[in-house]
Design a protein around this motif. Sequence first.
Motif, PDB file in Angstrom:
ATOM      1  N   HIS A 117       0.895  -1.104   0.049  1.00 41.33           N
ATOM      2  CA  HIS A 117       0.204   0.011  -0.225  1.00 41.33           C
ATOM      3  C   HIS A 117       0.973   1.343   0.172  1.00 41.33           C
ATOM      4  CE1 HIS A 117      -4.444  -1.102   0.202  1.00 41.33           C
ATOM      5  NE2 HIS A 117      -4.502  -2.084   0.999  1.00 41.33           N
ATOM      6  N   SER A 138      -7.114   2.329   5.892  1.00 43.42           N
ATOM      7  CA  SER A 138      -7.714   1.136   5.475  1.00 43.42           C
ATOM      8  C   SER A 138      -9.248   0.200   5.438  1.00 43.42           C
ATOM      9  CB  SER A 138      -5.670   0.380   4.190  1.00 43.42           C
ATOM     10  OG  SER A 138      -6.075  -0.974   5.052  1.00 43.42           O
ATOM     11  N   GLY A 139      -9.218  -0.486   4.907  1.00 39.99           N
ATOM     12  CA  GLY A 139     -10.268  -1.728   6.090  1.00 39.99           C
ATOM     13  C   GLY A 139      -9.478  -2.681   6.953  1.00 39.99           C
ATOM     14  N   GLY A 140      -8.179  -2.673   7.130  1.00 36.28           N
ATOM     15  CA  GLY A 140      -7.361  -4.108   7.654  1.00 36.28           C
ATOM     16  C   GLY A 140      -6.630  -2.827   8.901  1.00 36.28           C
ATOM     17  N   GLY A 165     -11.211   1.788   8.165  1.00 35.56           N
ATOM     18  CA  GLY A 165     -11.656   1.401   7.122  1.00 35.56           C
ATOM     19  C   GLY A 165     -13.160   0.454   8.011  1.00 35.56           C
ATOM     20  N   ASP A 169     -16.966   0.488   7.859  1.00 37.09           N
ATOM     21  CA  ASP A 169     -17.873   0.259   7.565  1.00 37.09           C
ATOM     22  C   ASP A 169     -19.086  -0.859   8.695  1.00 37.09           C
ATOM     23  OD1 ASP A 169     -16.688  -0.419   4.836  1.00 37.09           O
ATOM     24  OD2 ASP A 169     -15.369  -1.641   5.121  1.00 37.09           O
ATOM     25  N   GLY A 182     -17.873   2.100   3.585  1.00 32.10           N
ATOM     26  CA  GLY A 182     -16.895   3.143   2.782  1.00 32.10           C
ATOM     27  C   GLY A 182     -17.616   4.364   2.421  1.00 32.10           C
ATOM     28  N   ASP A 186     -20.180   8.422   2.501  1.00 31.90           N
ATOM     29  CA  ASP A 186     -19.392   8.964   2.193  1.00 31.90           C
ATOM     30  C   ASP A 186     -20.764  10.031   1.661  1.00 31.90           C
ATOM     31  OD1 ASP A 186     -17.130   9.166   3.262  1.00 31.90           O
ATOM     32  OD2 ASP A 186     -16.274   8.740   1.001  1.00 31.90           O
ATOM     33  N   GLY A 266      -7.594   1.939   0.539  1.00 27.57           N
ATOM     34  CA  GLY A 266      -9.343   1.911   0.369  1.00 27.57           C
ATOM     35  C   GLY A 266      -9.422   3.535   0.746  1.00 27.57           C
ATOM     36  N   THR A 297      -7.463   0.708  -3.688  1.00 21.02           N
ATOM     37  CA  THR A 297      -7.991  -0.407  -2.358  1.00 21.02           C
ATOM     38  C   THR A 297      -6.705  -1.736  -2.898  1.00 21.02           C
ATOM     39  OG1 THR A 297      -8.962  -0.204  -4.778  1.00 21.02           O
ATOM     40  CG2 THR A 297     -10.086   0.955  -3.095  1.00 21.02           C
ATOM     41  N   ASP A 298      -7.176  -2.764  -2.285  1.00 15.35           N
ATOM     42  CA  ASP A 298      -6.182  -3.634  -2.715  1.00 15.35           C
ATOM     43  C   ASP A 298      -5.917  -4.255  -3.488  1.00 15.35           C
ATOM     44  OD1 ASP A 298      -6.266  -4.755  -0.077  1.00 15.35           O
ATOM     45  OD2 ASP A 298      -6.867  -5.786   0.493  1.00 15.35           O
TER      46      ASP A 298
HETATM   47  O1  KG4 Z   1      -7.431  -1.384   0.956  1.00 14.57           O
HETATM   48  P1  KG4 Z   1      -8.603  -1.926   1.120  1.00 14.57           P
HETATM   49  O2  KG4 Z   1      -9.037  -2.434  -0.240  1.00 14.57           O
HETATM   50  O3  KG4 Z   1      -8.508  -2.789   2.084  1.00 14.57           O
HETATM   51  C1  KG4 Z   1      -8.268  -3.113   2.682  1.00 14.57           C
HETATM   52  O4  KG4 Z   1      -6.872  -3.008   3.123  1.00 14.57           O
HETATM   53  O5  KG4 Z   1      -8.403  -3.291   3.781  1.00 14.57           O
HETATM   54  O6  KG4 Z   1      -9.907  -1.082   1.966  1.00 14.57           O
HETATM   55  C2  KG4 Z   1     -11.197  -1.290   1.922  1.00 14.57           C
HETATM   56  C3  KG4 Z   1     -12.040  -0.548   2.875  1.00 14.57           C
HETATM   57  C4  KG4 Z   1     -13.372  -0.615   3.449  1.00 14.57           C
HETATM   58  O7  KG4 Z   1     -13.248  -0.429   4.602  1.00 14.57           O
HETATM   59  C5  KG4 Z   1     -14.175   0.493   2.400  1.00 14.57           C
HETATM   60  O8  KG4 Z   1     -15.431   0.332   3.200  1.00 14.57           O
HETATM   61  C6  KG4 Z   1     -12.448   1.492   2.771  1.00 14.57           C
HETATM   62  O9  KG4 Z   1     -11.717   0.812   1.954  1.00 14.57           O
HETATM   63  N1  KG4 Z   1     -13.399   2.464   1.549  1.00 14.57           N
HETATM   64  C7  KG4 Z   1     -13.491   4.325   1.136  1.00 14.57           C
HETATM   65  C8  KG4 Z   1     -14.133   3.949   0.226  1.00 14.57           C
HETATM   66  N2  KG4 Z   1     -14.145   3.324  -0.378  1.00 14.57           N
HETATM   67  C9  KG4 Z   1     -13.113   2.099  -0.470  1.00 14.57           C
HETATM   68  N3  KG4 Z   1     -13.660   4.223   2.462  1.00 14.57           N
HETATM   69  C10 KG4 Z   1     -14.797   6.033   3.266  1.00 14.57           C
HETATM   70  N4  KG4 Z   1     -14.569   6.511   1.434  1.00 14.57           N
HETATM   71  C11 KG4 Z   1     -14.347   5.521   0.378  1.00 14.57           C
HETATM   72  N5  KG4 Z   1     -14.941   6.169  -0.800  1.00 14.57           N
END
Ligand code: KG4
Length: 330
Positions: A117, A138-140, A165, A169, A182, A186, A266, A297-298
């Motif tokens: 990332h 990110s989500g994690g 994230g 969620d 997310g 938003d 993300g 994102t991932d």
């Molecule tokens: O980086 P990622 O794809 O996966 C991980 O490594 O966790 O991040 C996913 C996270 C999720 O929690 C999702 O809700 C968030 O990114 N996300 C957002 C948006 N698009 C994705 N959060 C806020 N605003 C957004 N537009």
Amino acid sequence: MKDLVLGIETSCDDTAIALVDEKGHVHASAIASQIDIHSEFGGIFPEFASRAHIEAIIPTLDIVLKKAKVDQSRIKAIGVTRGPGLIGSLLVGLNTATGLGLGWDLPVIGINHLRGHLRSADLEEERVQYPAVVLLVSGGHTLIAYMEDPTNIELLGTTRDDSVGEAYDKVGRMLGLGFPGGPYVDKLAKTGEPTIDFPRPMIHKDLEFSFSGIKSAVARYIAATENPNHANIARSFVDAIMEVLVKKCSVALKRMPSKSLVIVGGVAASPQLRAEAETLCKEMEVELCLPPLKWATDNAAMIALATWDYLKLGIHPEAKPDLQLTIGDY
Ligand code: KG4
Ligand code: ZN
């Protein structure tokens, strides 16, 4: 000519494969998403995630090799996410990489997902001006790091509990929105007013983060309120989160001599975060560097780019597993 790295990413719910050259140009990339499988649970179901990776990984590899019109003779090394992540999901990528490495006689390098990332903003073109402060949301994970250059990374602060994230969620779920929450939160926030004073967790605690309290605050507010206004909840929640993220970036930029602020992960897809970060960067006179949305994102291209760092430095991964980045204990 061996000019490509094959990246493999299966840490969570995306089966991703990519071929990337030394300059970060992405020759081909494919991602098999599992959103349809997990959305009915409102979260990732780990056993289903592993099974879906098993089904998707070889077809995804085939797609990438066909898209790039190459065979293994062009591949110099295989880089695979080795953690952090869901263990059953990680094992699918790691075993596939190990098998391909043996069959094709190629080195296999385990890569920290977070390092991937952190490098994602330099995919396709070199955008980051170093030294840089990097916010990974990110989500994690949620962390803030200082990168003197692509391989010298210092962790400045991280979360004590949940990631941003995860908070998005869970709030999305409380408001009955789609998964992952997310983007839905938003979107809803744009139609609301910031009428509720949710806490700004750890805002005065230097570069530490915490997001579990704000999740509970939203849940308590919903439980205690008759006909709660969902748009106002979303807007008040997003404003609270943004205030914390922007404050931490400003503290880090004041402390560390930086040419740019980089936001990855993300949540970097959030238009609110992008807009607030732009204002901050103008004030602080630094460049704002964001990866294109598809690399926020991932994905596996970021893993392949991080693998090139190892190859260029000639670092033996077992001797120094993750350069200077020590995040997590996986
Ligand atoms: O980086 P990622 O794809 O996966 C991980 O490594 O966790 O991040 C996913 C996270 C999720 O929690 C999702 O809700 C968030 O990114 N996300 C957002 C948006 N698009 C994705 N959060 C806020 N605003 C957004 N537009
Ligand atoms: Zn990630």
